[in-house]
Design an enzyme around this catalytic site. Structure first.
Site, PDB file in Angstrom:
ATOM      1  N   HIS A  22      53.281 -29.962 -10.245  1.00 26.08           N
ATOM      2  CA  HIS A  22      53.223 -29.094  -9.065  1.00 26.08           C
ATOM      3  C   HIS A  22      53.245 -29.900  -7.767  1.00 26.08           C
ATOM      4  O   HIS A  22      53.781 -29.430  -6.759  1.00 26.08           O
ATOM      5  CB  HIS A  22      52.009 -28.167  -9.140  1.00 26.08           C
ATOM      6  CG  HIS A  22      52.263 -27.000 -10.038  1.00 26.08           C
ATOM      7  ND1 HIS A  22      52.215 -27.099 -11.409  1.00 26.08           N
ATOM      8  CD2 HIS A  22      52.617 -25.718  -9.756  1.00 26.08           C
ATOM      9  CE1 HIS A  22      52.521 -25.924 -11.938  1.00 26.08           C
ATOM     10  NE2 HIS A  22      52.774 -25.074 -10.958  1.00 26.08           N
ATOM     11  N   TYR A  41      50.469 -19.668  -1.421  1.00 27.82           N
ATOM     12  CA  TYR A  41      50.317 -19.758  -2.874  1.00 27.82           C
ATOM     13  C   TYR A  41      49.396 -20.919  -3.219  1.00 27.82           C
ATOM     14  O   TYR A  41      49.647 -22.046  -2.817  1.00 27.82           O
ATOM     15  CB  TYR A  41      51.696 -19.965  -3.495  1.00 27.82           C
ATOM     16  CG  TYR A  41      51.816 -19.774  -4.991  1.00 27.82           C
ATOM     17  CD1 TYR A  41      50.739 -19.452  -5.798  1.00 27.82           C
ATOM     18  CD2 TYR A  41      53.044 -19.930  -5.604  1.00 27.82           C
ATOM     19  CE1 TYR A  41      50.885 -19.274  -7.162  1.00 27.82           C
ATOM     20  CE2 TYR A  41      53.212 -19.758  -6.965  1.00 27.82           C
ATOM     21  CZ  TYR A  41      52.123 -19.438  -7.744  1.00 27.82           C
ATOM     22  OH  TYR A  41      52.267 -19.274  -9.092  1.00 27.82           O
TER      23      TYR A  41
END
Length: 104
Positions: A22, A41
């Site tokens: 990520h 997010y």
């Protein structure tokens, strides 16, 4: 704006790899998230249970639902499938969380 929270689960010993992937999020994946109305997010990890808690703000849930059928999203699911619980199509097993409190 819709606030959405959900939980997922990574396999034992995969926390560092999940975070690495990520931190190196593909630019085209970030673009797709924004193009489908996602913003703000965040994903959090409970190290004791390997449960991930996600939070995202959406312009529209129908618009967001269409992101699942994009080629880049399918590629991301395939890339992540070996380190987390997934469905037969490699989408993450994600359970929506019920909102119970919000304060601006």
């Amino acid at each position: 704006m819709v606030r959405k929270a959900f939980k997922m689960k990574i396999y034992e010993g995969q926390a560092a790899e999940y975070e690495k992937r990520h931190n190196e999020l593909w630019p085209e994946m970030a673009e797709m998230i924004h193009e489908h109305g996602g913003s703000n997010y965040s994903i959090f990890l409970d190290k004791d249970t390997n449960i991930l808690y996600g939070y995202i703000e959406l312009e529209d849930e129908e618009k967001w639902a269409k992101s699942a059928d994009t080629a880049i999203n399918r590629k991301w699911w395939d890339f992540m499938a070996n380190i987390m619980e997934t469905n037969p199509d490699n989408s993450p097993v994600a359970i929506d969380l019920q909102p119970v409190f919000h304060l601006d």
